[in-house]
Design an enzyme around this catalytic site. Structure first.
Site, PDB file in Angstrom:
ATOM      1  N   ASN A 251     -28.261 -28.398  42.660  1.00  0.00           N
ATOM      2  CA  ASN A 251     -29.393 -28.585  41.364  1.00  0.00           C
ATOM      3  C   ASN A 251     -30.376 -29.552  41.904  1.00  0.00           C
ATOM      4  OD1 ASN A 251     -30.097 -30.506  38.905  1.00  0.00           O
ATOM      5  ND2 ASN A 251     -30.188 -28.592  38.751  1.00  0.00           N
TER       6      ASN A 251
ATOM      7  N   SER B   1     -33.434 -35.944  30.269  1.00  0.00           N
ATOM      8  CA  SER B   1     -32.207 -35.951  29.384  1.00  0.00           C
ATOM      9  C   SER B   1     -32.587 -36.757  28.020  1.00  0.00           C
ATOM     10  CB  SER B   1     -30.909 -36.441  29.873  1.00  0.00           C
ATOM     11  OG  SER B   1     -30.239 -35.603  30.720  1.00  0.00           O
TER      12      SER B   1
ATOM     13  N   ASP C 265     -23.519 -33.317  36.486  1.00  0.00           N
ATOM     14  CA  ASP C 265     -23.732 -33.940  37.843  1.00  0.00           C
ATOM     15  C   ASP C 265     -22.882 -32.962  39.026  1.00  0.00           C
ATOM     16  OD1 ASP C 265     -24.323 -36.721  39.105  1.00  0.00           O
ATOM     17  OD2 ASP C 265     -22.610 -36.332  39.904  1.00  0.00           O
TER      18      ASP C 265
ATOM     19  N   THR D  93     -34.500 -33.712  38.197  1.00  0.00           N
ATOM     20  CA  THR D  93     -34.231 -34.811  39.320  1.00  0.00           C
ATOM     21  C   THR D  93     -34.507 -34.524  40.456  1.00  0.00           C
ATOM     22  OG1 THR D  93     -32.085 -34.882  38.006  1.00  0.00           O
ATOM     23  CG2 THR D  93     -32.182 -35.958  40.168  1.00  0.00           C
TER      24      THR D  93
ATOM     25  N   LYS E  92     -20.796 -43.081  32.989  1.00  0.00           N
ATOM     26  CA  LYS E  92     -20.725 -41.823  34.018  1.00  0.00           C
ATOM     27  C   LYS E  92     -19.088 -41.611  33.735  1.00  0.00           C
ATOM     28  CE  LYS E  92     -22.522 -39.585  37.148  1.00  0.00           C
ATOM     29  NZ  LYS E  92     -24.056 -39.333  37.293  1.00  0.00           N
TER      30      LYS E  92
ATOM     31  N   LYS F 160     -25.269 -43.372  28.522  1.00  0.00           N
ATOM     32  CA  LYS F 160     -25.657 -42.117  28.989  1.00  0.00           C
ATOM     33  C   LYS F 160     -25.458 -41.767  30.675  1.00  0.00           C
ATOM     34  CE  LYS F 160     -28.220 -38.415  28.528  1.00  0.00           C
ATOM     35  NZ  LYS F 160     -27.238 -37.464  29.168  1.00  0.00           N
TER      36      LYS F 160
ATOM     37  N   GLN G 235     -26.104 -46.335  36.884  1.00  0.00           N
ATOM     38  CA  GLN G 235     -26.766 -45.593  35.910  1.00  0.00           C
ATOM     39  C   GLN G 235     -27.387 -46.790  34.908  1.00  0.00           C
ATOM     40  OE1 GLN G 235     -26.054 -42.190  35.845  1.00  0.00           O
ATOM     41  NE2 GLN G 235     -28.085 -42.063  34.636  1.00  0.00           N
TER      42      GLN G 235
HETATM   43  P1  NDP Z   1     -24.624 -29.849  43.012  1.00  0.00           P
HETATM   44  O1  NDP Z   1     -23.110 -29.811  42.761  1.00  0.00           O
HETATM   45  O2  NDP Z   1     -25.568 -29.077  42.038  1.00  0.00           O
HETATM   46  O3  NDP Z   1     -24.774 -30.037  44.475  1.00  0.00           O
HETATM   47  C1  NDP Z   1     -24.219 -30.818  45.422  1.00  0.00           C
HETATM   48  C2  NDP Z   1     -24.578 -30.436  46.613  1.00  0.00           C
HETATM   49  O4  NDP Z   1     -24.478 -31.365  47.647  1.00  0.00           O
HETATM   50  C3  NDP Z   1     -24.040 -29.158  47.164  1.00  0.00           C
HETATM   51  O5  NDP Z   1     -25.061 -28.575  48.175  1.00  0.00           O
HETATM   52  C4  NDP Z   1     -22.959 -29.431  47.775  1.00  0.00           C
HETATM   53  O6  NDP Z   1     -22.487 -28.759  48.806  1.00  0.00           O
HETATM   54  C5  NDP Z   1     -23.486 -30.845  48.693  1.00  0.00           C
HETATM   55  N1  NDP Z   1     -22.174 -31.785  48.717  1.00  0.00           N
HETATM   56  C6  NDP Z   1     -21.508 -32.330  47.669  1.00  0.00           C
HETATM   57  N2  NDP Z   1     -20.440 -33.292  48.394  1.00  0.00           N
HETATM   58  C7  NDP Z   1     -20.870 -33.048  49.641  1.00  0.00           C
HETATM   59  C8  NDP Z   1     -20.047 -33.670  50.836  1.00  0.00           C
HETATM   60  N3  NDP Z   1     -19.142 -34.702  50.660  1.00  0.00           N
HETATM   61  N4  NDP Z   1     -20.711 -33.389  51.904  1.00  0.00           N
HETATM   62  C9  NDP Z   1     -21.891 -32.645  52.086  1.00  0.00           C
HETATM   63  N5  NDP Z   1     -22.345 -31.996  51.170  1.00  0.00           N
HETATM   64  C10 NDP Z   1     -21.995 -32.024  49.877  1.00  0.00           C
HETATM   65  O7  NDP Z   1     -24.887 -31.406  42.383  1.00  0.00           O
HETATM   66  P2  NDP Z   1     -26.369 -32.267  41.835  1.00  0.00           P
HETATM   67  O8  NDP Z   1     -27.253 -31.493  42.922  1.00  0.00           O
HETATM   68  O9  NDP Z   1     -26.338 -32.188  40.473  1.00  0.00           O
HETATM   69  O10 NDP Z   1     -26.247 -33.537  42.549  1.00  0.00           O
HETATM   70  C11 NDP Z   1     -26.525 -34.042  43.847  1.00  0.00           C
HETATM   71  C12 NDP Z   1     -26.509 -35.636  43.839  1.00  0.00           C
HETATM   72  O11 NDP Z   1     -27.806 -36.009  43.123  1.00  0.00           O
HETATM   73  C13 NDP Z   1     -25.383 -36.502  43.449  1.00  0.00           C
HETATM   74  O12 NDP Z   1     -25.472 -37.540  44.249  1.00  0.00           O
HETATM   75  C14 NDP Z   1     -25.616 -36.682  41.984  1.00  0.00           C
HETATM   76  O13 NDP Z   1     -25.091 -37.624  41.580  1.00  0.00           O
HETATM   77  C15 NDP Z   1     -27.273 -37.033  42.100  1.00  0.00           C
HETATM   78  N6  NDP Z   1     -27.858 -36.919  40.793  1.00  0.00           N
HETATM   79  C16 NDP Z   1     -27.824 -35.612  40.333  1.00  0.00           C
HETATM   80  C17 NDP Z   1     -28.424 -35.555  38.919  1.00  0.00           C
HETATM   81  C18 NDP Z   1     -28.491 -34.381  38.088  1.00  0.00           C
HETATM   82  O14 NDP Z   1     -29.498 -34.302  37.340  1.00  0.00           O
HETATM   83  N7  NDP Z   1     -27.854 -33.327  38.528  1.00  0.00           N
HETATM   84  C19 NDP Z   1     -29.102 -36.800  38.402  1.00  0.00           C
HETATM   85  C20 NDP Z   1     -29.168 -37.975  39.384  1.00  0.00           C
HETATM   86  C21 NDP Z   1     -28.490 -37.788  40.392  1.00  0.00           C
HETATM   87  P3  NDP Z   1     -20.883 -28.066  48.610  1.00  0.00           P
HETATM   88  O15 NDP Z   1     -21.056 -26.975  47.373  1.00  0.00           O
HETATM   89  O16 NDP Z   1     -20.605 -27.505  50.040  1.00  0.00           O
HETATM   90  O17 NDP Z   1     -20.017 -29.117  47.983  1.00  0.00           O
END
Ligand code: NDP
Length: 445
Positions: free
Chosen positions: A240, A377, A165, A209, A125, A89, A110
């Site tokens: 997200n 989830s 993600d 999250t 993953k 998962k 994970q």
């Molecule tokens: P999203 O794609 O919804 O959002 C990611 C955000 O982070 C965007 O604002 C993006 O900006 C920014 N970002 C990504 N890469 C970079 C970078 N290199 N430098 C600066 N900003 C960056 O992803 P999520 O919100 O789903 O995920 C965010 C984090 O949370 C990740 O680490 C993910 O693994 C972790 N996570 C997510 C879960 C989930 O349920 N979604 C569960 C557990 C952990 P831009 O649009 O400019 O790229």
């Protein structure tokens, strides 16, 4: 330490050029000596060595045709890391930076995160170096269909259950699920999570999250006196996780004053206007500078720069790995930060974590603090299995209890192993112990 060091050297040798994976393994190994000393039977059974090697790794070509009629080729990955506690998962990430090492680091984390939730889920993953930014809906659909045309044969509600993600939200999950259904001729709702509410999704999954990371911060603060109420928080990212972390901070009586994306960050001293942020990011898929322009007075956009320069009492890194380095941690500590709760996976570098630990900041590592997403989830899978849908209130209550449970488990485990208040050690040891015990029961497989 010698045995662990030897295993770590072997990990480096067998997995060259994968620095994020090395970092994730090292961070867990730093905590495992205490349990190795008390339970030599784990190393006798080769548990740690086996844990470092994924059960299965799948790499595949993803060809698709863009709107100009040109053939594009991306690379797809799924690392099925460990199934001791349940089906693999973990989410799918679509971002140009994705490679095997990134997917392995996320899959490794994970395993322990899923174990900490107390729910029956193993660790995995996946993802691709495909970049959804700037692509049309049709292009994203064609990519997702091609991606699933290979991946479907490795999935199943009892085998491997992906979710979203970075770069994978409800739109992408819809395209992926549609193609899975078509290829298998089965309405197997439990094969993917993060689904739309009309077709098997769970209320609260989208929020889970971010909500969980804010709840974890609140719990850490309460354990030291008073919770989030009345405190200022900085949040990085505007995806997200970030959006719903901001919402929960506000619900708990705090004020989140920042958000960011890869172009820069905004500061809004009056508190981030969530409706405006959601309109720009979720509906229009716009950039963060638009927030400051439309919000007007009190909000400003800082191009580039570090969101961690803003003085706050709580920091919630919710963007990506290694976004918070030693300098940023030092600045946060100097500015009086009390708690750091990781919404993203491994957002703090190894050095930054040392700064927080030395300054005795309440530090919640991602594998504990952001486990609310995968936990919900698993609740979605429960609803799918029983052909049932739960209310928002009931599901949120389950999430809150799970987050409080993880917090207590981390604290109690840290205490048991002589490191009171050390959430990193507590999370790693508690997460490891459950997986290790299951692996012991199964013999050498
Ligand atoms: P999203 O794609 O919804 O959002 C990611 C955000 O982070 C965007 O604002 C993006 O900006 C920014 N970002 C990504 N890469 C970079 C970078 N290199 N430098 C600066 N900003 C960056 O992803 P999520 O919100 O789903 O995920 C965010 C984090 O949370 C990740 O680490 C993910 O693994 C972790 N996570 C997510 C879960 C989930 O349920 N979604 C569960 C557990 C952990 P831009 O649009 O400019 O790229």
């Amino acid at each position: 330490m010698a045995a662990l060091q030897q295993t770590f050297d072997e990990v480096l040798r067998r997995n060259p050029g994968e620095p994020e994976f090395h970092q994730a393994v090292r961070e867990v190994f730093d905590s495992l000596q205490v349990i190795q000393d008390r339970h030599p039977e784990y190393s006798d059974a080769g548990i740690i060595t086996r844990l470092c090697e994924p059960e299965r790794q799948i790499i595949f070509r993803v060809p698709w045709v863009d709107d100009q009629g040109t053939v594009q080729v991306n690379r797809g990955f799924r690392v099925e890391y460990n199934s001791a506690l349940g089906p693999y998962k973990g989410g799918l990430r679509f971002h140009p930076s994705v490679n095997l090492g990134i997917v392995k680091f996320l899959g490794f984390e994970q395993i322990f995160k899923n174990s900490l939730t107390g729910l029956p889920i193993g660790g995995g993953k996946g993802g691709s170096d495909f970049d959804p930014h700037g692509k049309s809906d049709d292009e994203v659909m064609r990519f997702c269909q091609s991606f699933m045309t290979e991946l479907y044969r490795h999935l199943g509600e009892y085998t491997d259950v992906p979710a979203g993600d970075i770069g994978v939200g409800a739109r992408e999950i819809g395209f992926l699920f549609g193609q899975y259904k078509r290829l298998t001729n089965r309405y197997e709702a439990g094969v993917l999570t993060g689904k739309g509410l009309d077709w098997g999704g769970s209320l609260v999954r989208k929020e889970a999250t971010g909500y969980g990371a804010a709840i974890f911060a609140d719990e850490m603060l309460k354990a030291r006196g008073a919770g989030l109420e009345g405190k200022k928080a900085s949040v990085s990212g505007s995806g997200n996780v970030a959006i719903y972390a901001i919402e929960k901070v506000h619900q708990l009586g705090g004020t989140a004053i920042t958000a960011s994306d890869s172009s820069g960050y905004v500061v809004d001293e009056n508190g981030i206007d969530l409706e405006l942020l959601r309109q720009i990011k979720e509906v229009e898929r716009g950039r963060i500078h638009e927030y400051a322009e439309r919000r007007g007075e009190g909000a400003r956009f800082v191009e580039g720069g570090s969101v961690w320069d803003v003085p706050v009492e709580i920091a919630l890194p919710c963007a990506t790995q290694n976004e918070l380095d030693e300098d940023a941690a030092t600045t946060l500590v100097k500015n009086g930060v009390l708690a750091v709760s990781e919404g993203a996976n491994m957002p703090s570098t190894h050095e930054a974590v040392q700064v927080f630990r030395e300054a005795d900041i309440a530090f919640g590592p991602g594998k504990a603090a952001n486990a609310g997403g995968v936990a919900t989830s698993a609740l979605e899978m429960q609803q799918n299995a029983s052909r049932d849908t739960w209310t928002f209130e009931y599901t949120e209550e389950r999430l809150t209890q799970i987050m409080r449970g993880i917090h207590t488990t981390c604290l109690e485990t840290a205490e048991e192993f002589g490191r009171p208040g050390d959430y990193v050690l507590g999370a790693n040891v508690a997460g490891f112990r459950k997986v290790a015990d299951a692996m012991m029961a199964f013999g050498v497989i």
